[in-house]
Structures are given as C-alpha cells and as structure tokens.
Design a protein around this motif. Structure first.
Motif, PDB file in Angstrom:
ATOM      1  N   ARG A 197       0.847  -1.190   0.000  1.00  0.00           N
ATOM      2  CA  ARG A 197       0.000   0.000   0.000  1.00  0.00           C
ATOM      3  C   ARG A 197       0.888   1.247   0.000  1.00  0.00           C
ATOM      4  NH1 ARG A 197      -2.528   0.150   5.112  1.00  0.00           N
ATOM      5  NH2 ARG A 197      -0.671  -0.988   5.787  1.00  0.00           N
ATOM      6  N   PRO A 198       0.825   2.092  -1.010  1.00  0.00           N
ATOM      7  CA  PRO A 198       1.719   3.249  -1.064  1.00  0.00           C
ATOM      8  C   PRO A 198       1.506   4.230   0.077  1.00  0.00           C
ATOM      9  CG  PRO A 198       0.024   3.396  -2.770  1.00  0.00           C
ATOM     10  CD  PRO A 198      -0.073   2.010  -2.183  1.00  0.00           C
ATOM     11  N   GLU A 199       0.279   4.311   0.611  1.00  0.00           N
ATOM     12  CA  GLU A 199       0.028   5.260   1.692  1.00  0.00           C
ATOM     13  C   GLU A 199       0.721   4.868   2.990  1.00  0.00           C
ATOM     14  OE1 GLU A 199      -3.769   2.622   1.652  1.00  0.00           O
ATOM     15  OE2 GLU A 199      -2.213   3.295   0.267  1.00  0.00           O
ATOM     16  N   ALA A 200       1.205   3.623   3.076  1.00  0.00           N
ATOM     17  CA  ALA A 200       1.906   3.179   4.282  1.00  0.00           C
ATOM     18  C   ALA A 200       3.335   3.697   4.350  1.00  0.00           C
ATOM     19  CB  ALA A 200       1.917   1.649   4.347  1.00  0.00           C
ATOM     20  N   GLU A 202       4.596   6.749   4.259  1.00  0.00           N
ATOM     21  CA  GLU A 202       4.779   7.869   5.174  1.00  0.00           C
ATOM     22  C   GLU A 202       4.746   7.404   6.626  1.00  0.00           C
ATOM     23  OE1 GLU A 202       2.711  12.216   6.180  1.00  0.00           O
ATOM     24  OE2 GLU A 202       2.046  11.010   4.466  1.00  0.00           O
ATOM     25  N   GLN A 203       3.870   6.452   6.943  1.00  0.00           N
ATOM     26  CA  GLN A 203       3.798   5.935   8.305  1.00  0.00           C
ATOM     27  C   GLN A 203       5.076   5.183   8.676  1.00  0.00           C
ATOM     28  OE1 GLN A 203       0.259   3.554   8.254  1.00  0.00           O
ATOM     29  NE2 GLN A 203      -1.066   5.252   7.664  1.00  0.00           N
ATOM     30  N   GLN A 218       3.572  -1.933  -6.155  1.00  0.00           N
ATOM     31  CA  GLN A 218       2.612  -1.446  -5.178  1.00  0.00           C
ATOM     32  C   GLN A 218       1.239  -1.286  -5.796  1.00  0.00           C
ATOM     33  OE1 GLN A 218       4.778   2.011  -3.833  1.00  0.00           O
ATOM     34  NE2 GLN A 218       5.391   1.001  -1.955  1.00  0.00           N
ATOM     35  N   VAL A 221      -4.004   3.319  -3.928  1.00  0.00           N
ATOM     36  CA  VAL A 221      -4.387   3.666  -2.561  1.00  0.00           C
ATOM     37  C   VAL A 221      -5.596   2.851  -2.157  1.00  0.00           C
ATOM     38  CG1 VAL A 221      -5.193   5.513  -1.066  1.00  0.00           C
ATOM     39  CG2 VAL A 221      -3.459   5.984  -2.805  1.00  0.00           C
ATOM     40  N   SER A 222      -5.502   2.158  -1.020  1.00  0.00           N
ATOM     41  CA  SER A 222      -6.575   1.262  -0.602  1.00  0.00           C
ATOM     42  C   SER A 222      -7.796   2.055  -0.155  1.00  0.00           C
ATOM     43  CB  SER A 222      -6.087   0.358   0.541  1.00  0.00           C
ATOM     44  OG  SER A 222      -5.760   1.133   1.676  1.00  0.00           O
ATOM     45  N   SER A 223      -8.981   1.483  -0.368  1.00  0.00           N
ATOM     46  CA  SER A 223     -10.232   2.148  -0.006  1.00  0.00           C
ATOM     47  C   SER A 223     -10.787   1.682   1.323  1.00  0.00           C
ATOM     48  CB  SER A 223     -11.278   1.915  -1.100  1.00  0.00           C
ATOM     49  OG  SER A 223     -11.524   0.522  -1.235  1.00  0.00           O
ATOM     50  N   SER A 375     -11.944   5.234   3.647  1.00  0.00           N
ATOM     51  CA  SER A 375     -10.772   6.048   3.355  1.00  0.00           C
ATOM     52  C   SER A 375     -11.203   7.374   2.760  1.00  0.00           C
ATOM     53  CB  SER A 375      -9.829   5.323   2.376  1.00  0.00           C
ATOM     54  OG  SER A 375      -8.738   6.165   2.046  1.00  0.00           O
ATOM     55  N   VAL A 377      -9.082   9.265   1.326  1.00  0.00           N
ATOM     56  CA  VAL A 377      -8.144   9.493   0.227  1.00  0.00           C
ATOM     57  C   VAL A 377      -8.793   9.030  -1.066  1.00  0.00           C
ATOM     58  CG1 VAL A 377      -5.846   9.011  -0.657  1.00  0.00           C
ATOM     59  CG2 VAL A 377      -6.233   9.130   1.815  1.00  0.00           C
TER      60      VAL A 377
END
Length: 519
Positions: A197-200, A202-203, A218, A221-223, A375, A377
């Motif tokens: 998941r690309p949004e992970a 940053e975390q 990848q 972005v997951s929903s 989400s 996003v």
C-alpha cells in the motif's frame, strides 16, 4: 443485564476478556458482571481482585449462560451449546474463514458480534481488537528475534572495537509492522520496511525506518485500509525485492495477512540465500505463514543456520498487558452498545460500526456486511507496470548516462575555474587574500560540521551562536561607515546573525525543556 467472562477454552491461551480494571468500568455502565473462577489466573489476575472490582465469581455454566458473554477466542461447540437463546456473544470469530461458526450461532438463536470484523474507520479505533493484538504481536516479534539473534541490535563503540547495528527488514506496514519497526528502532537497529500500500510509506518513515521503494509492485491507494490480493506481475516484482532485502538482513519480520490468509513472501530459495545466524519471525504463522518453511507454533533452524520463529501465541506471551488492552476494547464496545449507561444492550443496525461486526442477530445471519467506504483518500490511478528491460541494455544506458553527467560536471568545473581566474586577475590585490581565507573557511567548516555526531548537535549549536555573536559585534562596528556598500552589508550581517543567535537559543531552550521535570 449480566455480562459473563468465561475462562478461555483454547489450549494454551493465557488471555482473559476482562481485567479487574475493566470490570469496574462495566459495572459503572450498569451491568452485573460474573467471572468464571480462575479465568484471569494465567494473566496474573486473582479472583479476589475481580471481587474487589465489583464482579461475582461463578462457574463456567453461570458465565456462559449470561445475557452477554465476552471472550477472546470464538467458543467451541460445547460452549456454544451453553449460550442462552437471545443472548449476545462478543469474541474474535473469523467469520469469513469459519462459516460453520456463523451457522452454529444462528441455530442457537444468539446475536454474535465479531471483534475481528470492526470496520477500519476512525470512530471504531477504540474497539478495534485486531489493532490491539497486532500491536502487541509486532512488539513481541522483536523480543523473540532479539532472544534468538546472536548479536546486539544496536551498534557499539568500545575500547575493544565496534560492532555494527543489526539490519532488520519488516514486510508489511500495518499495525503489527509499525509496532515491530518501533521496537526494533528503539533497540538501535537499522530498519527497512515495505508495504504494497503506497500510503503506508509515510507511516513507515515516521517510525524512523527506511521505506523500500518498489512502485511497480505497489497497489493503488486502498479504499478500506487493508491490502488486497496482488496480481501475478506484482508478486513477481515483489519477490525480486524480497530476495534482495532478505539476503542483506539479519532479521526479517513478516506481517502480511489478507483477510486472515497469509500470502507467500519468502520462499525456500530466499531463506537459503540468507546469512547463517539470521532470524525470521513469521507473524502470519496462524494463517499458514508468509515464509514457505514456517512451521506454525514452532521454531526451526534451516540447514544454512537460519532460525524461523512461527509462534502463533505471541499475544499470549504478554498476557497481563494484552488482556488489559483487550478488555478496554470490550469496554469501549459496551459503551457504544449501552447509550444510556443503564446496563441494557441496544443494537443499532443503522450504525455502520455495529452493523459491520454483527454476524448474526437473534439467529438471523447478517454476514457478510455491506461494504463501508472508510478512506478519505481518493482512489489513485492504477500503477502502470514498468516494462521489462534487458539487463545488458540497462547497463549500457546507465554507463552512457554516467558518462554524460561526468562531461557536464567537467564543463562546469572548467567554467568555474575560468571565472575564478578572471575575477582574481582583475580584482584588487587584497581581494586574493580575502578570497583565499573565505574558501579555506568554507572547506574547514564543511568538514568539521559534517563529521560531528548527531548527539553533539546541541553543543555545536551553542558554538555557532557564539560565532554569530562575534559576527554581530563586527557588523555593529561597521554600521555608519562612509561607504554605503559596507553599511548595507553590515546591516544584512547584523540581521542574519541576530536571527541565528535568538533562534538558536530558542531551539536549545525548547530542547532542554524536554528533559526538565516539572517541579
């Protein structure tokens, strides 16, 4: 209504669904609480402590026949038979993987709430037991790895020499992965991590780890906050990356689970390429294991000396704190189900949280629940898979690009030398001396500051404040000079030096305040 807390029936389970602290909170909600004798013994909670918190101590039949029954794991057939028709059962049930449980609850005529089916939305985080258990498991995975690993996690510099920090690679940037990253980083390890998941990303970086970039592998972005099944091309690309990362890592922690099933991330060939003494901790062992060689519930050592930890009871290895966190999730759920704090459960199927975790309602099967958009996003465009390039062609292209970059750099250096020569040739004689001092100061300052350890940046800041003070004094002495050019430069120098001094001392004061105890 009465809430029953039975003793866990799964062999080896040390957790309990309520602690003395959470029992007192349930009592405040208006419930009568009965705890099976010895239910909290494995987690170091005595029956006496439960009594002092307002609970009654009873036998198994009393606990299972309560109006509301809360437990950690799904009850077995014998326990389901003890449930009272019309009762509410709250536990982790894995309804998608065990439809027979759903059928058993419906046949018994009970309302079943699956704690492991809580929607991934902000409002439901307080009762998300999957996050709770994953957080504990991720932390415990690092503890298990540290016990097996034959070295220290942090680097050491001693009179006898120095040791390099351990290299840890974490597969998965969910709750468990982030907990493992935090624990490994706090022990001093160098941590790298990957998530589809690309949004992970940053975390992962916020926890101090380096996010391994593999964009073609990848997903969008997951929903719903969960990773999805990967395509065959994504699996191929991630396999290449996993092989490279695991070969350089001392410790690999895998956390990939998709709806309770463990995708294969480490093959036997990858394990064979790892260094002797390396450790793999497979957090997905309960779902079959991310590693091909994982034996769920056991630890094995491969022929090339790699230890693979496949424990499925990591949360039970920290029973006291895990039970407290789990019990707090139960309390938060009961607060949601008891809006009037009168000891009466009110199930509202218009609430997406309650609807999402309700498996059966008074004997009616409600699983699976309707999808929930969780989400904020917007869905991104699908990631295009990069075309495969011949390694020989790629090497030639990289060599040509490097040659052109070198030529551009040489041209730049040549132009700079010409300009420098012209400026020295046509400038006053004193300029050459001043310019020489300036160049030497730049080189000395760069090499001195770049070699300073991060731990010495605060005293270095104090030193630069002192230097800025000298600059400020010199600038003040030049203010009012007959030359407007000198006066202008002096004003700029005084302004910049003042900002550096006051800003530096303000930052230093705030940093020191972090370590100051309140009086």
């Amino acid at each position: 209504m009465r809430i029953g807390i039975p003793r866990e029936t799964r062999p080896g389970e040390r957790l309990v669904a309520a602690t003395p602290t959470t029992v007192a909170q349930l009592v405040k909600l208006g419930y009568d609480v009965v705890v099976e004798a010895g239910a909290g013994a494995e987690a170091s909670f005595s029956d006496t402590a439960y009594r002092e918190s307002g609970a009654a101590i009873g036998d198994a039949a009393t606990a299972w026949s309560s109006d509301v029954v809360t437990c950690v794991n799904a009850p077995d057939d014998a326990s389901v038979a003890q449930l009272r028709p019309g009762a509410t059962i709250v536990a982790m049930m894995a309804p998608a993987a065990h439809p027979e449980r759903v059928a058993a609850f419906a046949e018994r005529g009970v309302s079943a709430l699956a704690l492991d089916a809580v929607p991934r939305i902000s409002r439901a985080q307080a009762l998300d037991v999957l996050s709770t258990m994953s957080n504990v498991a991720g932390y415990r995975a690092v503890i298990e790895a540290a016990e097996v690993y034959g070295g220290m996690f942090t680097g050491q510099v001693t009179a006898a020499g120095k040791t390099a920090p351990a290299k840890v690679f974490v597969i998965g940037g969910g709750v468990a992965g982030l907990a493992a990253i935090g624990a490994a980083g706090s022990l001093g390890a160098q941590v790298r991590a990957f998530d589809v998941r690309p949004e992970a990303g940053e975390q992962i970086e916020s926890m101090g780890a380096q996010f391994v970039q593999a964009q073609a592998a990848q997903q969008a972005v997951s929903s719903d906050g969960y990773a999805q099944e990967m395509t065959s091309e994504q699996e191929r690309l991630t396999a290449v990356m996993y092989a490279e990362e695991s070969a350089h890592a001392d410790i690999v922690i895998t956390t990939a689970l998709v709806r309770g099933a463990a995708p294969r991330t480490l093959t036997a060939a990858m394990v064979a390429a790892m260094r002797p003494g390396s450790v793999i901790v497979d957090l997905a062992a309960s779902g079959g294991g991310n590693c091909e060689l994982t034996v769920p519930g056991s630890t094995i050592v491969t022929d090339n000396g790699v230890t693979i930890v496949g424990y499925t009871d990591l949360t039970s290895r920290l029973p006291k704190h895990t039970s407290q966190l789990f019990g707090t999730n139960i309390v938060n759920l009961m607060k949601l189900l008891t809006p009037d704090a009168d000891g009466q459960v009110v199930l509202d199927m218009e609430d997406v949280v309650q609807r999402g975790m309700t498996v059966t309602l008074a004997g009616e099967v409600l699983w699976p629940p309707p999808p929930v958009q969780v989400s904020a996003v917007p869905a991104g465009a699908p990631v295009e898979v990069a075309p495969t390039v011949d390694p020989a062609v790629r090497a030639l292209e990289e060599k040509e690009a490097a040659r052109r970059a070198g030529q551009r750099k040489l041209v730049g250096y040549g132009l700079g030398a010409v300009l420098l020569g012209l400026s020295v040739a046509f400038s006053p004689a004193a300029f050459a001396g001043y310019f020489t001092v300036f160049v030497l100061a730049v080189f000395v300052g760069y090499y001195v500051i770049s070699q300073v350890s991060h731990s010495l940046h605060t005293p270095l800041m104090a030193q630069t404040n002192a230097i800025s003070g000298i600059i400020l004094v010199g600038a003040l002495l030049q203010l009012g000079n007959d030359s407007w050019w000198v006066t202008s430069l002096a004003f700029v120098a005084a302004s910049v030096a003042s900002i550096n001094i006051f800003g530096g001392f303000l930052v230093a004061y705030r940093m020191i305040s972090m370590f100051r105890k309140d009086a």
